[in-house]
Structure formats: C-alpha cells, structure tokens
Design a protein around this motif. Structure first.
Motif, short mmCIF file in Angstrom:
data_model
loop_
_atom_site.label_atom_id
_atom_site.label_comp_id
_atom_site.label_asym_id
_atom_site.label_seq_id
_atom_site.Cartn_x
_atom_site.Cartn_y
_atom_site.Cartn_z
N GLN A 276 37.10 36.52 46.17
CA GLN A 276 35.78 36.00 45.82
C GLN A 276 35.34 36.41 44.42
O GLN A 276 34.35 35.88 43.89
CB GLN A 276 34.74 36.49 46.85
CG GLN A 276 34.97 35.96 48.26
CD GLN A 276 34.86 34.45 48.33
OE1 GLN A 276 33.86 33.86 47.91
NE2 GLN A 276 35.89 33.81 48.86
N GLU A 277 36.04 37.36 43.82
CA GLU A 277 35.67 37.83 42.48
C GLU A 277 36.44 37.07 41.40
O GLU A 277 35.87 36.72 40.36
CB GLU A 277 35.98 39.33 42.36
CG GLU A 277 35.23 40.20 43.35
CD GLU A 277 33.75 40.22 43.10
OE1 GLU A 277 33.35 40.13 41.92
OE2 GLU A 277 32.99 40.32 44.08
N VAL A 278 37.72 36.85 41.62
CA VAL A 278 38.58 36.18 40.65
C VAL A 278 39.29 35.02 41.35
O VAL A 278 40.14 35.24 42.21
CB VAL A 278 39.63 37.15 40.07
CG1 VAL A 278 40.57 36.41 39.14
CG2 VAL A 278 38.95 38.30 39.32
N PRO A 279 38.95 33.77 41.02
CA PRO A 279 39.56 32.63 41.70
C PRO A 279 41.08 32.61 41.54
O PRO A 279 41.60 32.85 40.44
CB PRO A 279 38.92 31.43 41.00
CG PRO A 279 37.66 31.95 40.39
CD PRO A 279 37.94 33.37 40.02
N PHE A 280 41.76 32.31 42.62
CA PHE A 280 43.22 32.27 42.60
C PHE A 280 43.75 31.27 41.56
O PHE A 280 44.73 31.57 40.86
CB PHE A 280 43.76 31.93 43.99
CG PHE A 280 45.24 32.10 44.11
CD1 PHE A 280 45.81 33.36 44.25
CD2 PHE A 280 46.07 31.00 44.09
CE1 PHE A 280 47.19 33.52 44.34
CE2 PHE A 280 47.45 31.15 44.20
CZ PHE A 280 48.01 32.41 44.33
N PRO A 281 43.15 30.07 41.40
CA PRO A 281 43.66 29.15 40.37
C PRO A 281 43.63 29.74 38.96
O PRO A 281 44.50 29.44 38.13
CB PRO A 281 42.72 27.95 40.49
CG PRO A 281 42.25 27.97 41.90
CD PRO A 281 42.10 29.43 42.22
N ALA A 282 42.64 30.59 38.67
CA ALA A 282 42.59 31.24 37.35
C ALA A 282 43.72 32.25 37.22
O ALA A 282 44.31 32.42 36.14
CB ALA A 282 41.24 31.91 37.14
N ALA A 283 44.03 32.95 38.31
CA ALA A 283 45.16 33.89 38.29
C ALA A 283 46.47 33.14 38.10
O ALA A 283 47.36 33.57 37.35
CB ALA A 283 45.18 34.70 39.58
#
Length: 267
Positions: free
Chosen positions: A221-228
């Motif tokens: 919820q803090e860092v979206p998986f698509p951005a990772a």
C-alpha cells in the motif's frame, strides 16, 4: 548487536553490526522511518548466513548528525570514512524501502567495491515521471510538495504527523524505537530524504551494472508494485520477485530468502 558512534571532522556517524563479524560484509540502508536498530531476527539470520551486516544511521537519524545533501549520490562520500574505519573492502549493499536509492548510489559510485545490490520493498526511481505515474493520481501533489516546498515546511509536516506515525507503525517495534531519535534531530533526516527523492539522484539506474535483486509485495500500500516493476526494468541486471506477504514491511519469509541467497553468493 554492537552499536558504535564514529566521528569524522566533527560529524558523528552511528552504526550497528549484526551477524558474523568475520562474514561477508553487507551494508544495510534503513527506511524513511528507522535507523540502524533492527529486530533480533536480523542478527540471527545474518549469523546463520555468515554475513557481517553493517547498518548505518543516515544523516539526521539515530546517532548520526544531520548534514546538507544536494543529491542522493552524495551519500557515497559520507559513507566512505565509515567503510574505511570498519575495514571493509568489497561489500554488498542492502536497501529497505526509502533506503534503496542509497544502496543504488553506492553501487553506481563504487563499481569496483560493491558486488551485489539487494532491495526489500524499495522506493522506485521516482525522479522519472513515467515511474512516478504508476502511483495513484493523488500522490503527485505530495511528490510536488516534497520536491518544491521549503525545508522548514517539510519538517513541520513530518513533525505534525508524528503521533499518526506512531499509530501506523504500532506493530513495528524497530520503527517505533527510531521515532524519538528522529524528533531529537528535528525531523531533519526524513525531511532531507523526501526532498531528495523526486529530484535527480546524481546517477541513473542504468549506471548500476551489478546484479540487483529485489523483493516487493503486489499488495504493498506504500509503494505500488507496477512502480517497483518499472524500476527493476531499468537496471541492466535487475531481478524482481513477488513477496507473498501483502505488506510493505519485509516478511520473515522474504528475509529468509534474502539471507539464503546471500549465503549462496558467498560460496
């Protein structure tokens, strides 16, 4: 755990060591809210994996004095005296959440010394608008505030959120234990870091030639998986694994995988 404070040119640097003092050196970078203090499981896993885990308080965290930084890449020069004092030659770097850019900075700045990069729930390459665009739309004004607001306003916002932070991280004793230290430094540590995150880092992901191993939870919820995913694709030798536990905090299962791979890399 062995905690130490070193002083260079009148500036204090705090660090803590875990695991095997004669093992493979790995320099750990804590998250935005944190410091060199880690839960006991880290010491146990590091010892079993023959890893010498060196966690360093970044400026304005724990026992480390705040210092001005113009870019994330400035971290390399700040850390070199610590590495020399600890007798560290070649080493690995590990970044947790907002500590990831600092791990990347060392890999880019010290290609002859950094062997591998390990990342847990890492902050993406948010200076790139296409990566940042994978966050929810409402996140962009927050990034803009952190990038453009005067430092005093950023400090005030963080200080005003201290009580809420304590509630959010009630289940994470290590984060809770770091909050008084952050307050004692006037919240300058995280204030500096959030201001640097969306500005040019002083290097590009493509400058990190070493293997980069990342774990990230699709339900983070803090860092979206698509951005990772988008960030992992920017590294010449990046590899991303889905963390099963749906949380931003690295799971014990992920930690076990991390240290198993560290042990295998040492053989």
């Amino acid at each position: 755990m062995n905690r130490t404070v070193l002083t260079f040119d009148g500036v204090a640097r705090g660090l803590a060591e875990y695991g095997d003092p004669h093992g493979r050196p790995v320099v750990l970078h804590h998250g935005l809210l944190g410091d060199a203090g880690l839960p006991a499981v880290w010491d146990t896993l590091a010892r079993e994996a023959a890893v010498r885990l060196i966690a360093v308080d970044r400026p304005g965290y724990g026992s480390s004095d705040p210092v001005p930084m113009a870019a994330v890449g400035d971290w390399t020069a700040h850390l070199l005296p610590v590495l020399d004092a600890c007798g560290v030659g070649a080493f690995d770097v590990l970044g947790i959440s907002a500590g990831a850019p600092y791990a990347y900075a060392l890999a880019a700045g010290l290609p002859e010394r950094v062997r591998r990069v390990w990342v847990l729930s890492g902050l993406p390459y948010v200076p790139d608008g296409s990566v940042r665009g994978r966050y929810p739309e409402e996140a962009e004004p927050v990034w803009t505030f952190y990038r453009e607001a005067p430092e005093a306003e950023v400090v005030a916002r963080l200080a005003g959120a201290a009580e809420r932070m304590a509630e959010v991280f009630a289940g994470s004793p290590a984060v809770l234990a770091s909050l008084p230290g952050l307050a004692a430094h006037g919240w300058r540590g995280p204030a500096t870091e959030v201001r640097l995150q969306t500005r040019p880092w002083g290097f590009a992901p493509g400058d990190v030639a070493q293997p980069v191993r990342l774990w990230h939870a699709p339900a983070d919820q803090e860092v979206p998986f698509p951005a990772a995913e988008a960030t992992a694709a920017l590294f010449p030798a990046g590899r991303l694994t889905e963390q099963v536990a749906p949380d931003h905090i690295p799971s014990e299962e992920t930690l076990s995988e991390l240290f198993a791979e560290l042990r295998a890399a040492s053989l």
